[in-house]
Design a protein around this motif. Structure first.
Motif, short mmCIF file in Angstrom:
data_model
loop_
_atom_site.label_atom_id
_atom_site.label_comp_id
_atom_site.label_asym_id
_atom_site.label_seq_id
_atom_site.Cartn_x
_atom_site.Cartn_y
_atom_site.Cartn_z
N ALA A 109 0.83 -1.21 0.00
CA ALA A 109 0.00 0.00 0.00
C ALA A 109 0.86 1.26 0.00
O ALA A 109 0.36 2.37 0.09
CB ALA A 109 -0.91 -0.01 1.23
N GLY A 110 2.20 1.09 -0.08
CA GLY A 110 3.10 2.25 -0.11
C GLY A 110 3.46 2.71 1.29
O GLY A 110 3.05 2.09 2.27
N PRO A 111 4.24 3.80 1.38
CA PRO A 111 4.72 4.66 0.30
C PRO A 111 6.02 4.19 -0.37
O PRO A 111 6.56 4.89 -1.22
CB PRO A 111 4.96 6.00 1.01
N THR A 112 6.54 3.01 0.00
CA THR A 112 7.75 2.50 -0.63
C THR A 112 7.48 2.15 -2.10
O THR A 112 6.43 1.59 -2.42
CB THR A 112 8.27 1.26 0.13
N THR A 113 8.42 2.51 -2.96
CA THR A 113 8.34 2.14 -4.38
C THR A 113 9.48 1.19 -4.67
O THR A 113 10.59 1.35 -4.15
CB THR A 113 8.44 3.38 -5.29
N LEU A 114 9.20 0.18 -5.53
CA LEU A 114 10.21 -0.83 -5.81
C LEU A 114 10.55 -0.87 -7.29
O LEU A 114 9.67 -0.66 -8.13
CB LEU A 114 9.68 -2.14 -5.27
N PHE A 115 11.83 -1.07 -7.57
CA PHE A 115 12.30 -1.11 -8.95
C PHE A 115 13.13 -2.38 -9.16
O PHE A 115 13.99 -2.69 -8.34
CB PHE A 115 13.20 0.10 -9.25
N PHE A 116 12.87 -3.09 -10.25
CA PHE A 116 13.69 -4.25 -10.59
C PHE A 116 14.75 -3.83 -11.60
O PHE A 116 14.49 -3.02 -12.48
CB PHE A 116 12.83 -5.36 -11.19
N TYR A 117 15.93 -4.42 -11.47
CA TYR A 117 17.00 -4.17 -12.44
C TYR A 117 17.91 -5.39 -12.45
O TYR A 117 17.73 -6.32 -11.67
CB TYR A 117 17.78 -2.90 -12.07
N GLU A 118 18.89 -5.41 -13.38
CA GLU A 118 19.79 -6.56 -13.47
C GLU A 118 21.27 -6.21 -13.29
O GLU A 118 22.00 -6.98 -12.70
CB GLU A 118 19.64 -7.25 -14.83
N ASN A 119 21.70 -5.08 -13.85
CA ASN A 119 23.15 -4.81 -13.82
C ASN A 119 23.50 -3.44 -13.22
O ASN A 119 22.62 -2.64 -12.93
CB ASN A 119 23.73 -4.93 -15.24
N GLU A 120 24.80 -3.22 -13.05
CA GLU A 120 25.28 -1.99 -12.40
C GLU A 120 24.92 -0.73 -13.17
O GLU A 120 24.60 0.30 -12.57
CB GLU A 120 26.81 -2.05 -12.23
N GLN A 121 24.97 -0.80 -14.49
CA GLN A 121 24.63 0.36 -15.31
C GLN A 121 23.19 0.79 -15.06
O GLN A 121 22.89 1.98 -14.87
CB GLN A 121 24.87 0.03 -16.80
N GLN A 122 22.29 -0.19 -15.05
CA GLN A 122 20.87 0.09 -14.79
C GLN A 122 20.70 0.69 -13.40
O GLN A 122 19.93 1.64 -13.21
CB GLN A 122 20.05 -1.20 -14.91
N GLU A 123 21.43 0.14 -12.44
CA GLU A 123 21.32 0.63 -11.07
C GLU A 123 21.77 2.09 -10.96
O GLU A 123 21.14 2.90 -10.30
CB GLU A 123 22.15 -0.25 -10.12
N LYS A 124 22.87 2.39 -11.65
CA LYS A 124 23.40 3.76 -11.63
C LYS A 124 22.39 4.75 -12.20
O LYS A 124 22.11 5.80 -11.61
CB LYS A 124 24.70 3.80 -12.45
N GLU A 125 21.83 4.40 -13.35
CA GLU A 125 20.81 5.26 -13.98
C GLU A 125 19.62 5.45 -13.06
O GLU A 125 19.11 6.56 -12.90
CB GLU A 125 20.32 4.60 -15.28
N LEU A 126 19.18 4.34 -12.47
CA LEU A 126 18.01 4.37 -11.59
C LEU A 126 18.24 5.28 -10.40
O LEU A 126 17.37 6.07 -10.04
CB LEU A 126 17.74 2.96 -11.07
N ARG A 127 19.41 5.12 -9.77
CA ARG A 127 19.71 5.93 -8.59
C ARG A 127 19.65 7.42 -8.89
O ARG A 127 19.11 8.20 -8.11
CB ARG A 127 21.06 5.55 -7.99
N SER A 128 20.22 7.83 -10.03
CA SER A 128 20.21 9.27 -10.30
C SER A 128 18.81 9.76 -10.69
O SER A 128 18.41 10.87 -10.35
CB SER A 128 21.27 9.67 -11.33
N PHE A 129 18.05 8.89 -11.36
CA PHE A 129 16.66 9.23 -11.70
C PHE A 129 15.83 9.42 -10.42
O PHE A 129 15.10 10.40 -10.26
CB PHE A 129 16.07 8.11 -12.57
N ILE A 130 15.96 8.47 -9.49
CA ILE A 130 15.21 8.55 -8.23
C ILE A 130 15.60 9.81 -7.45
O ILE A 130 14.74 10.53 -6.95
CB ILE A 130 15.48 7.29 -7.37
#
Length: 307
Positions: A258-279
């Motif tokens: 029910a939130g407020p936590t949001t969850l993101f799936f990813y596979e590799n370090e590059q995706q994680e890096k992009e995600l972190r800066s987006f968040i």
């Protein structure tokens, strides 16, 4: 009265994963530990800041659930020493009440001489929680699909399977809590046929995608029209994160429970890096402080050891 001490380790969980409202759950390596033994007089010890608001008498949920199991087994009401510790934040959408219920049932069942099977504990937990998704994940681990029957005398059907090994999870936990009853209160009573068909299709696709390791399908499979659009106003930044995360490294994104936590799936370090800066950019725009956690999937479910 035995002098056995039971230690129960229960994984936190996420529910829904987008379209699977009240039916899909996944367990994480983020644990609550409940230690329990018989005592002369009930005493409850809470370890950690997260838990300090909770009651330390017999109105504590863990005690109530444990005593309920004894009653169901036709045993006298127990006096218990209970110690509770958790790594999971409360009321943030990571199944804290489900973990407490599952831990209390598993611990009490062990002290009572195991009158109930794991499946029966899952049933009891689902009925206490009102839905089987979080408790199923906490009991069995991995990914769980379950459906609540209308008839209370019927068993709760469930299936569970391991999650693809390469799947990694990033959760964004904002520094405020959201009461589940409030998040449930904004949902409509009636849905259009189009929205129901949309969710059935996407939820089915999500189960198939995880079962077959088709992570390329997650972005579309995790779309939802039943709860996330209605809850988005309660969670600043959620609408943007759900709409844009897959363009910034995520395989898929969802409100956790029910939130407020949001969850993101990813596979590799590059995706994680992009995600972190987006968040970081989204949260900064909304001037929100938050905590980021990388979570691994728990495949074991509730673990019980007796000392």
């Amino acid at each position: 009265m035995s002098n056995m001490t039971v230690r129960v380790k229960v994984p936190a969980s996420t529910a829904n994963l987008g379209p699977g409202f009240d039916t899909l759950g996944m367990a994480f390596q983020l644990y609550s530990t409940i230690t329990m033994r018989f005592a002369e007089k009930t005493e409850i010890r809470l370890i950690g800041e997260e838990l300090q608001e909770l009651p330390v008498d017999k109105t504590n949920l863990v005690y109530e659930v444990a005593a309920g199991l004894f009653a169901k087994a036709n045993l006298p009401e127990p006096e218990l020493y209970i110690e509770i510790e958790t790594e999971a934040p409360l009321t943030r959408g990571l199944g804290s009440s489900a973990s407490a219920i599952v831990g209390a049932l598993a611990g009490a069942n062990a002290l009572a001489g195991e009158p109930f099977t794991r499946d029966q504990l899952f049933e009891m937990a689902s009925r206490l929680e009102g839905h089987p998704d979080n408790v199923g994940a906490s009991v069995f681990g991995g990914f769980v699909v379950a459906a609540m029957p209308q008839d209370e005398s019927q068993p709760i059907p469930y299936a569970t399977f391991p999650v693809p090994k390469t799947l990694k999870t990033l959760v964004v936990i904002p520094d405020y809590w959201l009461a589940t009853h409030k998040a449930r209160g904004v949902l409509p009573e009636v849905y259009t046929k189009a929205d129901v068909i949309y969710n059935v299709g996407h939820s089915s696709l999500l189960v198939a995608a995880l079962a077959q390791g088709r992570l390329d399908l997650l972005a579309s499979a995790m779309q939802d029209r039943m709860h996330q659009p209605y809850r988005a106003p309660l969670v600043p930044g959620l609408a943007e994160m759900l709409a844009e995360a897959t363009a910034h490294g995520a395989l898929g994104a969802a409100l956790s429970g029910a939130g407020p936590t949001t969850l993101f799936f990813y596979e590799n370090e590059q995706q994680e890096k992009e995600l972190r800066s987006f968040i970081a950019a989204v949260m900064a725009r909304h001037e929100l402080s938050y905590k980021l956690m990388e979570l691994l999937i728990d495949e074991q479910g509730v673990q019980i050891e007796t000392v």
